[in-house]
Design a protein around this motif. Structure first.
Motif, PDB file in Angstrom:
ATOM      1  N   PRO A 198      -8.447  -5.312  28.564  1.00  0.00           N
ATOM      2  CA  PRO A 198      -9.365  -4.313  29.118  1.00  0.00           C
ATOM      3  C   PRO A 198      -8.725  -2.948  29.317  1.00  0.00           C
ATOM      4  CG  PRO A 198      -9.599  -6.401  30.274  1.00  0.00           C
ATOM      5  CD  PRO A 198      -8.389  -6.528  29.400  1.00  0.00           C
ATOM      6  N   THR A 199      -7.424  -2.933  29.655  1.00  0.00           N
ATOM      7  CA  THR A 199      -6.734  -1.661  29.894  1.00  0.00           C
ATOM      8  C   THR A 199      -5.348  -1.637  29.259  1.00  0.00           C
ATOM      9  OG1 THR A 199      -5.817  -2.467  31.994  1.00  0.00           O
ATOM     10  CG2 THR A 199      -7.941  -1.304  32.094  1.00  0.00           C
ATOM     11  N   PHE A 200      -5.131  -2.464  28.251  1.00  0.00           N
ATOM     12  CA  PHE A 200      -3.806  -2.514  27.632  1.00  0.00           C
ATOM     13  C   PHE A 200      -3.910  -2.985  26.185  1.00  0.00           C
ATOM     14  CE2 PHE A 200      -4.541  -6.257  30.328  1.00  0.00           C
ATOM     15  CZ  PHE A 200      -4.518  -7.288  29.398  1.00  0.00           C
ATOM     16  N   ALA A 201      -2.877  -2.644  25.420  1.00  0.00           N
ATOM     17  CA  ALA A 201      -2.781  -3.082  24.030  1.00  0.00           C
ATOM     18  C   ALA A 201      -2.089  -4.436  23.969  1.00  0.00           C
ATOM     19  CB  ALA A 201      -2.009  -2.056  23.206  1.00  0.00           C
ATOM     20  N   VAL A 202      -2.373  -5.178  22.904  1.00  0.00           N
ATOM     21  CA  VAL A 202      -1.805  -6.516  22.716  1.00  0.00           C
ATOM     22  C   VAL A 202      -1.208  -6.606  21.316  1.00  0.00           C
ATOM     23  CG1 VAL A 202      -2.300  -8.993  22.587  1.00  0.00           C
ATOM     24  CG2 VAL A 202      -3.504  -7.566  24.259  1.00  0.00           C
ATOM     25  N   CYS A 203      -0.042  -7.220  21.200  1.00  0.00           N
ATOM     26  CA  CYS A 203       0.527  -7.555  19.890  1.00  0.00           C
ATOM     27  C   CYS A 203       1.441  -8.762  20.075  1.00  0.00           C
ATOM     28  CB  CYS A 203       1.266  -6.371  19.267  1.00  0.00           C
ATOM     29  SG  CYS A 203       2.500  -5.606  20.314  1.00  0.00           S
ATOM     30  N   TRP A 204       1.934  -9.315  18.993  1.00  0.00           N
ATOM     31  CA  TRP A 204       2.756 -10.516  19.117  1.00  0.00           C
ATOM     32  C   TRP A 204       3.757 -10.619  17.979  1.00  0.00           C
ATOM     33  CZ3 TRP A 204      -2.548 -10.656  18.317  1.00  0.00           C
ATOM     34  CH2 TRP A 204      -2.990 -11.100  17.063  1.00  0.00           C
ATOM     35  N   MET A 205       4.807 -11.392  18.260  1.00  0.00           N
ATOM     36  CA  MET A 205       5.852 -11.667  17.278  1.00  0.00           C
ATOM     37  C   MET A 205       5.635 -13.042  16.671  1.00  0.00           C
ATOM     38  SD  MET A 205       7.967  -9.118  17.009  1.00  0.00           S
ATOM     39  CE  MET A 205       9.235 -10.001  16.075  1.00  0.00           C
ATOM     40  N   GLY A 208       9.656 -13.186  13.134  1.00  0.00           N
ATOM     41  CA  GLY A 208      10.380 -11.926  12.998  1.00  0.00           C
ATOM     42  C   GLY A 208       9.528 -10.712  12.697  1.00  0.00           C
ATOM     43  N   THR A 209       8.207 -10.867  12.666  1.00  0.00           N
ATOM     44  CA  THR A 209       7.301  -9.762  12.349  1.00  0.00           C
ATOM     45  C   THR A 209       6.399  -9.470  13.540  1.00  0.00           C
ATOM     46  OG1 THR A 209       7.292 -10.297   9.986  1.00  0.00           O
ATOM     47  CG2 THR A 209       5.451  -8.981  10.814  1.00  0.00           C
ATOM     48  N   LEU A 210       6.221  -8.180  13.833  1.00  0.00           N
ATOM     49  CA  LEU A 210       5.307  -7.780  14.901  1.00  0.00           C
ATOM     50  C   LEU A 210       3.904  -7.645  14.329  1.00  0.00           C
ATOM     51  CD1 LEU A 210       5.138  -6.820  17.918  1.00  0.00           C
ATOM     52  CD2 LEU A 210       5.209  -4.488  17.002  1.00  0.00           C
ATOM     53  N   HIS A 211       2.956  -8.361  14.909  1.00  0.00           N
ATOM     54  CA  HIS A 211       1.559  -8.331  14.481  1.00  0.00           C
ATOM     55  C   HIS A 211       0.746  -7.520  15.488  1.00  0.00           C
ATOM     56  CE1 HIS A 211       3.283 -11.777  12.417  1.00  0.00           C
ATOM     57  NE2 HIS A 211       2.237 -11.815  11.608  1.00  0.00           N
ATOM     58  N   ALA A 212       0.035  -6.509  14.998  1.00  0.00           N
ATOM     59  CA  ALA A 212      -0.778  -5.649  15.860  1.00  0.00           C
ATOM     60  C   ALA A 212      -2.211  -5.640  15.345  1.00  0.00           C
ATOM     61  CB  ALA A 212      -0.228  -4.224  15.871  1.00  0.00           C
ATOM     62  N   PRO A 213      -3.195  -5.940  16.202  1.00  0.00           N
ATOM     63  CA  PRO A 213      -4.588  -5.821  15.765  1.00  0.00           C
ATOM     64  C   PRO A 213      -4.850  -4.427  15.195  1.00  0.00           C
ATOM     65  CG  PRO A 213      -4.475  -6.947  17.872  1.00  0.00           C
ATOM     66  CD  PRO A 213      -3.093  -6.446  17.587  1.00  0.00           C
ATOM     67  N   ALA A 251      -0.168 -19.250  18.405  1.00  0.00           N
ATOM     68  CA  ALA A 251       0.973 -19.779  17.654  1.00  0.00           C
ATOM     69  C   ALA A 251       2.147 -18.806  17.627  1.00  0.00           C
ATOM     70  CB  ALA A 251       0.540 -20.097  16.222  1.00  0.00           C
ATOM     71  N   ALA A 252       2.054 -17.710  18.361  1.00  0.00           N
ATOM     72  CA  ALA A 252       3.080 -16.670  18.313  1.00  0.00           C
ATOM     73  C   ALA A 252       4.366 -17.106  19.005  1.00  0.00           C
ATOM     74  CB  ALA A 252       2.551 -15.394  18.966  1.00  0.00           C
ATOM     75  N   ASP A 253       5.468 -16.477  18.595  1.00  0.00           N
ATOM     76  CA  ASP A 253       6.755 -16.702  19.257  1.00  0.00           C
ATOM     77  C   ASP A 253       6.835 -15.919  20.569  1.00  0.00           C
ATOM     78  OD1 ASP A 253       7.660 -18.257  17.050  1.00  0.00           O
ATOM     79  OD2 ASP A 253       8.125 -16.403  15.969  1.00  0.00           O
ATOM     80  N   GLU A 254       6.198 -14.751  20.593  1.00  0.00           N
ATOM     81  CA  GLU A 254       6.130 -13.915  21.793  1.00  0.00           C
ATOM     82  C   GLU A 254       4.821 -13.132  21.726  1.00  0.00           C
ATOM     83  OE1 GLU A 254       9.747 -11.469  22.462  1.00  0.00           O
ATOM     84  OE2 GLU A 254      10.504 -12.410  20.627  1.00  0.00           O
ATOM     85  N   VAL A 255       4.144 -12.976  22.851  1.00  0.00           N
ATOM     86  CA  VAL A 255       2.957 -12.127  22.936  1.00  0.00           C
ATOM     87  C   VAL A 255       3.231 -11.084  24.008  1.00  0.00           C
ATOM     88  CG1 VAL A 255       0.467 -11.995  23.309  1.00  0.00           C
ATOM     89  CG2 VAL A 255       1.469 -14.058  22.288  1.00  0.00           C
ATOM     90  N   ALA A 278      11.372 -17.812  25.911  1.00  0.00           N
ATOM     91  CA  ALA A 278      12.326 -16.827  25.387  1.00  0.00           C
ATOM     92  C   ALA A 278      11.566 -15.671  24.734  1.00  0.00           C
ATOM     93  CB  ALA A 278      13.255 -17.486  24.373  1.00  0.00           C
ATOM     94  N   THR A 279      11.860 -14.442  25.176  1.00  0.00           N
ATOM     95  CA  THR A 279      11.150 -13.267  24.642  1.00  0.00           C
ATOM     96  C   THR A 279      12.152 -12.163  24.294  1.00  0.00           C
ATOM     97  OG1 THR A 279      10.803 -12.452  26.906  1.00  0.00           O
ATOM     98  CG2 THR A 279       9.039 -13.780  25.914  1.00  0.00           C
ATOM     99  N   PRO A 280      13.061 -12.410  23.367  1.00  0.00           N
ATOM    100  CA  PRO A 280      14.110 -11.426  23.074  1.00  0.00           C
ATOM    101  C   PRO A 280      13.583 -10.106  22.519  1.00  0.00           C
ATOM    102  CG  PRO A 280      14.095 -13.185  21.432  1.00  0.00           C
ATOM    103  CD  PRO A 280      13.203 -13.631  22.537  1.00  0.00           C
TER     104      PRO A 280
END
Length: 296
Positions: A198-205, A208-213, A251-255, A278-280
């Protein structure tokens, strides 16, 4: 004849700033409780807009939230340019960006701490700039997915991706998620694609790849989203923008989520599904983004 007393010249700018400080001092914490309405200074708690102002009564306008770090607004020009783009997309009068920039500089005079500036421009021509302390609130770690039928693909309607003052759907989604046991909402389009918060962006790893809507989904092309993507690229992380369903985020490694006044935050759960502890990469991105916010 007695010699007259020589009058000291008073700088108009310094005089105006002095008047502003006296007005702002009417509120308890004057340094972080300031406002300007159409260029007029006021203590934040005393600032007013007319009840017949259509822009505020109907939410007919756009706004930006600007993070202030050590007294400096982060990427102010980017925020103002996006404000102008939102107004243009909504067929509203172009805001006076020079005047808004001057308003921001005025409320930040002698400020050297972290804060938040909000900039509003309405269809009725009203402009408002406020300064407050950054809000103290719990970080959104557990999100509950919520439908967001108002998020439509670019090109399907004029307001796709616009940061308008009409935020009721976003706030309602957040409340619904909290009622379901989450900290906040993860907005999902009618087509089933993960969009944003609602007030923030979301992406995930993932691998090894960053996925952004993709912004083509109609998500806000937020400054914090851009900052995270740029930081990832500078760290050598591959970045892809696209359309993915909820299963991809699960299924992401980090969100991670980001906003103008929050650090980059790693989530712990979506819809009750536990995410890896783990969120390196999120930790690295948080450090890089925060250093840039502070000009380091």
């Amino acid at each position: 004849m007695a010699r007259g007393r020589r009058r000291r010249h008073r700088s108009p700018t310094r005089h105006a700033v002095g008047q502003a400080h006296r007005l702002w001092a009417m509120s308890g914490n004057s340094v972080l409780r300031r406002a300007r309405v159409d260029g007029r200074d006021a203590a934040l708690d005393a600032a007013t807009v007319g009840v017949l102002d259509d822009g505020f009564a109907r939410g007919d306008g756009a706004f930006e939230t600007v993070g202030v770090w050590d007294g400096a607004p982060f990427r102010l020009l980017d925020h103002l340019q996006r404000l102008a783009a939102s107004m243009d997309a909504a067929s509203l009068p172009a805001p006076d960006l020079d005047a808004l920039r001057a308003d921001v500089e005025a409320v930040l005079d002698d400020v050297s701490v972290d804060a938040v500036v909000r900039v509003y421009a309405t269809g009725s021509g009203t402009r408002v700039v406020t300064l407050e302390a950054q809000p103290e609130r719990e970080a959104p770690r557990r999100l509950i997915s919520q439908p967001a039928p108002w998020i439509r693909p670019l090109g399907t309607w004029a307001l796709a991706g616009v940061k308008s003052m009409s935020y009721l759907p976003n706030m309602a989604a957040g409340r619904a998620a909290q009622a379901a046991g989450g900290d906040d909402a993860l907005l999902v389009t009618l087509e089933g694609f993960v969009a944003e918060g609602p007030t923030f962006a979301v992406c995930w790893m993932r691998d090894g790849t960053l996925h952004a809507p993709a912004v083509e989904l109609g998500v806000v092309d937020s400054i914090s989203r851009r900052s995270v993507i740029e930081a990832a690229q500078d760290l050598g992380v591959e970045v892809v923008a696209g359309r993915w369903g909820l299963e991809a985020a699960l299924a992401a490694d980090e969100v991670l989520v980001s906003s103008a006044v929050r650090p980059v935050i790693a989530l712990t759960a979506i819809d009750g599904h536990r995410l890896p502890e783990a969120t390196p990469t999120a930790d690295q991105l948080a450090d890089v983004v925060q250093q840039r916010r502070r000009g380091r």
